[in-house]
Design an enzyme around this catalytic site. Structure first.
Site, mmCIF file in Angstrom:
data_model
loop_
_atom_site.group_PDB
_atom_site.id
_atom_site.type_symbol
_atom_site.label_atom_id
_atom_site.label_comp_id
_atom_site.label_asym_id
_atom_site.label_seq_id
_atom_site.Cartn_x
_atom_site.Cartn_y
_atom_site.Cartn_z
ATOM 1 N N TYR A 264 -19.825 17.380 5.107
ATOM 2 C CA TYR A 264 -19.427 18.719 4.681
ATOM 3 C C TYR A 264 -20.562 19.727 4.854
ATOM 4 O O TYR A 264 -20.330 20.940 4.800
ATOM 5 C CB TYR A 264 -18.953 18.726 3.223
ATOM 6 C CG TYR A 264 -17.636 18.011 2.991
ATOM 7 C CD1 TYR A 264 -16.895 17.491 4.051
ATOM 8 C CD2 TYR A 264 -17.124 17.852 1.712
ATOM 9 C CE1 TYR A 264 -15.700 16.829 3.842
ATOM 10 C CE2 TYR A 264 -15.912 17.196 1.494
ATOM 11 C CZ TYR A 264 -15.214 16.680 2.559
ATOM 12 O OH TYR A 264 -14.017 16.032 2.339
ATOM 13 N N LYS B 157 -18.862 2.776 5.773
ATOM 14 C CA LYS B 157 -18.187 2.275 6.973
ATOM 15 C C LYS B 157 -19.270 1.709 7.887
ATOM 16 O O LYS B 157 -19.411 2.099 9.055
ATOM 17 C CB LYS B 157 -17.386 3.408 7.620
ATOM 18 C CG LYS B 157 -16.498 2.970 8.761
ATOM 19 C CD LYS B 157 -15.309 2.119 8.351
ATOM 20 C CE LYS B 157 -14.569 1.588 9.574
ATOM 21 N NZ LYS B 157 -13.433 0.692 9.214
ATOM 22 N N ASP C 2 -11.907 1.976 4.458
ATOM 23 C CA ASP C 2 -10.476 1.719 4.654
ATOM 24 C C ASP C 2 -10.013 0.591 3.740
ATOM 25 O O ASP C 2 -8.937 0.670 3.128
ATOM 26 C CB ASP C 2 -10.147 1.438 6.135
ATOM 27 C CG ASP C 2 -11.076 0.428 6.788
ATOM 28 O OD1 ASP C 2 -12.221 0.255 6.330
ATOM 29 O OD2 ASP C 2 -10.657 -0.199 7.776
ATOM 30 N N ASP D 255 -14.587 12.207 -1.741
ATOM 31 C CA ASP D 255 -13.524 13.202 -1.887
ATOM 32 C C ASP D 255 -12.161 12.514 -1.817
ATOM 33 O O ASP D 255 -11.286 12.710 -2.671
ATOM 34 C CB ASP D 255 -13.683 14.233 -0.760
ATOM 35 C CG ASP D 255 -12.796 15.448 -0.953
ATOM 36 O OD1 ASP D 255 -12.150 15.569 -2.013
ATOM 37 O OD2 ASP D 255 -12.746 16.286 -0.039
ATOM 38 N N ASP E 151 -9.810 11.300 -5.359
ATOM 39 C CA ASP E 151 -8.470 11.852 -5.524
ATOM 40 C C ASP E 151 -7.414 10.754 -5.543
ATOM 41 O O ASP E 151 -6.474 10.797 -6.346
ATOM 42 C CB ASP E 151 -8.171 12.867 -4.415
ATOM 43 C CG ASP E 151 -8.819 14.224 -4.685
ATOM 44 O OD1 ASP E 151 -9.094 14.516 -5.864
ATOM 45 O OD2 ASP E 151 -9.037 14.985 -3.738
HETATM 46 MG MG LIG Z 1 -10.601 16.455 -3.107
HETATM 47 MG MG LIG Z 2 -8.923 -0.177 9.001
#
Ligand SMILES: [Mg+2]
Ligand SMILES: [Mg+2]
Lengths: 363, 363
Positions: B143, B194, B226, B250, B254
């Site tokens: 970001y 990741k 993931d 983020d 959520d």
């Molecule tokens: Mg958010």
């Molecule tokens: Mg995957």
């Protein structure tokens, strides 16, 4: 006139050969019914290829894939090859296959089968009827962007860097796959990005919005990726087709798959601009149960169904395979991984026989 | 001796002033009980600040925050200011506040309240007892990374670019917040990255792993993002504290919040290395019900509880507020957003009165 298709089979490792055998039988049977003929050619990939040639995807295998109309892959990998250097790992073969065939679009359905609805961690009324297709960009974005690496700053501190980048043409080609896929489904496409923060997402959103003019029959919406993750959990039935980049698609396709509670039942497709696509189950090679006739072949058969629909444009044959899978579940047949009380436990081969029976009853 | 705390109140827009009034009353009451005194100072931020000064976070407000021990924020924004240029939007004030106070750690609890368990889209047995804290890095990662923008390539094509980057010191400071938070909770920390694909994640994993030596009482695990998204859906009770980067945090914070089904009940904290933290509900300013005594003040009170625990190190007072919230729910009081059959509908002020009653009954 009989339509003839050349199919390369990459049975791979672990349970791969067992579930592939079932898919091949089922394809032959549906071929007879609909006057399609399949010319199957086995090729080596993954651990078996490493053992035979030292490489996870020998050039001969890649060439066989290139020369075919579609590639059906089962599963690769296993403990035996886990400690090899990275370029010799089975997974490296998969990356080489995607690159070699230019497979930039990954289609990951998340469909609730009514028979397995209790396996979901979500409430029945929330997941009943869920039928989502995630279209994920597969060869760009942050997994491939340059510059990347771990660099030293002026202060002598290490700094890890990756680059999320998409060009207009990359966005357009995956966007079109998204719109085309939505067109074949319920006609609703949700594009997922983070355009409120990321420049690359702003370009993504602009291009997808521009493409919409070419698909007046598709209803387009946009969601930020954090909100999309929330909405998948809250009310997954609101989604039909989702199109998104590589990283966001990796996360959301797995989350969506897990909503179904039976990730071992899910197929996938990887497509390029032209040439053969690759069709494979989401599950792994399950080396612990390999060779024991315990594997569940249904995701492999559903992968063959995706091959018929998205790879060979044979929707009638694809429908037959999808129906046969529902039929054997209706009859109560279950392999160990999806067994529940009151159902009939079967092995991989018997499940295959029941699929053939289901197909023949379709007439 | 009475402990004195200077608290800056940013009541903001919409329902902000109503729910802030309740939180202030409750803080005063608990202060009397535990011999803490709070010196409250109102400052302008968001739409009210734009209307009064033209800026969403006037320098005077930021200075007031800097001069205090903690900042309690309600909610900002509304239709009225949605079409202003970006630098004048209420949300820009929030970014300026985070930057101005160096708030690099965002703590987002996802706690299931037994009274509201039916609001979850997940099955009761899956979510019962879920109590997750997501520690999200807030001022780095993709970001904020440079280079960023939309550039033209040699072929004249536009290309969107963002950079995900973390330096060792950035990883270490958020990592320590993760370990310290886990220590105060159940002692289990899951770091999400990741690292199988991203270099920045590999550095992240290396540093977090190295930090673990300083926290022998914390059990550290790692998940790919993931898989973490899948595991949150499948069996959220496996998680205690999660630490991760800005983008992954983020998305996961959520998703975790939505597991509870009552996102309007959740507080959050944003912390820096030293100096005041900012404590605020996750929900928005709800301009449609502002000024009608319909707002739910409980997330604001839980934010005050987080302020006591993480900002002022007053866990006993924090526990009292948390218990008061559970008590009013036990008694059956519900604002409109969480109303269900058989419960007693109350407005914002009456809910505040019941909280005071619950506090006084704690003795
Ligand atoms: Mg958010
Ligand atoms: Mg995957």
């Amino acid at each position: 006139m009989t339509q003839n298709y050349r199919i390369t089979l990459l049975s791979g490792d672990g349970i791969g050969p067992e579930i592939m055998a079932v898919a091949v039988d089922v394809l032959k049977a549906v071929g007879k019914q609909l006057d399609l003929s399949f010319e199957f050619k086995e090729a080596l990939m993954g651990g078996v290829a490493i053992d035979a040639t030292g490489e996870p995807l020998p050039e001969e295998s890649l060439q066989a894939c290139r020369d075919s109309d579609a590639v059906l892959l089962a599963a690769i990998g296993g403990y035996k090859w886990d400690n090899l250097p990275r370029h010799q790992r089975p997974e490296t073969g998969l990356l080489a296959l995607r690159a070699g065939l230019g497979l930039f679009a990954n289609l990951r359905p998340a469909t609730i089968l009514p028979h397995l609805i209790d396996a979901s961690s979500l409430k029945r009324e929330v997941v009943e009827g869920v039928d989502i297709m995630v279209v994920r960009e597969l060869t760009g974005g942050i997994y491939f962007g340059q510059p990347r690496g771990i660099f030293e700053t002026e202060t002598g501190e290490k700094r890890g860097v990756n680059t999320m980048a998409y060009g207009e043409s990359e966005i357009d080609r995956i966007g079109r796959v998204g719109f085309e896929t939505a067109k074949k489904r319920q006609g609703r496409l949700c594009s997922v990005d983070k355009a409120n923060v990321l420049d690359v997402s702003q370009l993504w959103r602009d291009r997808i919005t521009a493409l919409a003019a070419d698909y007046p029959e598709v209803e387009l919406s946009h969601l930020y990726v954090d909100n999309a993750a929330m909405q998948l959990v809250r009310w997954p039935k609101q989604f039909d087709t989702i199109v998104t980049g590589n990283l966001f698609g990796d996360i959301l396709s797995d989350a969506a798959a897990m909503l179904t509670g039976s990730i071992g039942m899910l197929p996938s497709a990887s497509l390029g601009a032209s040439g053969p696509g690759v069709f494979e189950p989401v599950h792994g090679s399950a080396p612990d149960i390999a060779g024991q006739d315990k594997a569940n072949p249904l995701a492999q058969v559903l992968s063959a169904a995706m091959m018929l629909r998205y790879g060979l444009d044979e929707p009638a044959a694809s429908d037959r395979l999808d129906s046969a899978v529902l039929q054997v579940l209706d009859w109560g047949y279950r392999t160990g991984d999806i067994m529940s009380e009151g159902m009939k436990a079967v092995g991989c081969r018997e499940m295959g026989d029941m699929l053939l029976k289901a197909l023949s009853e379709q007439g």
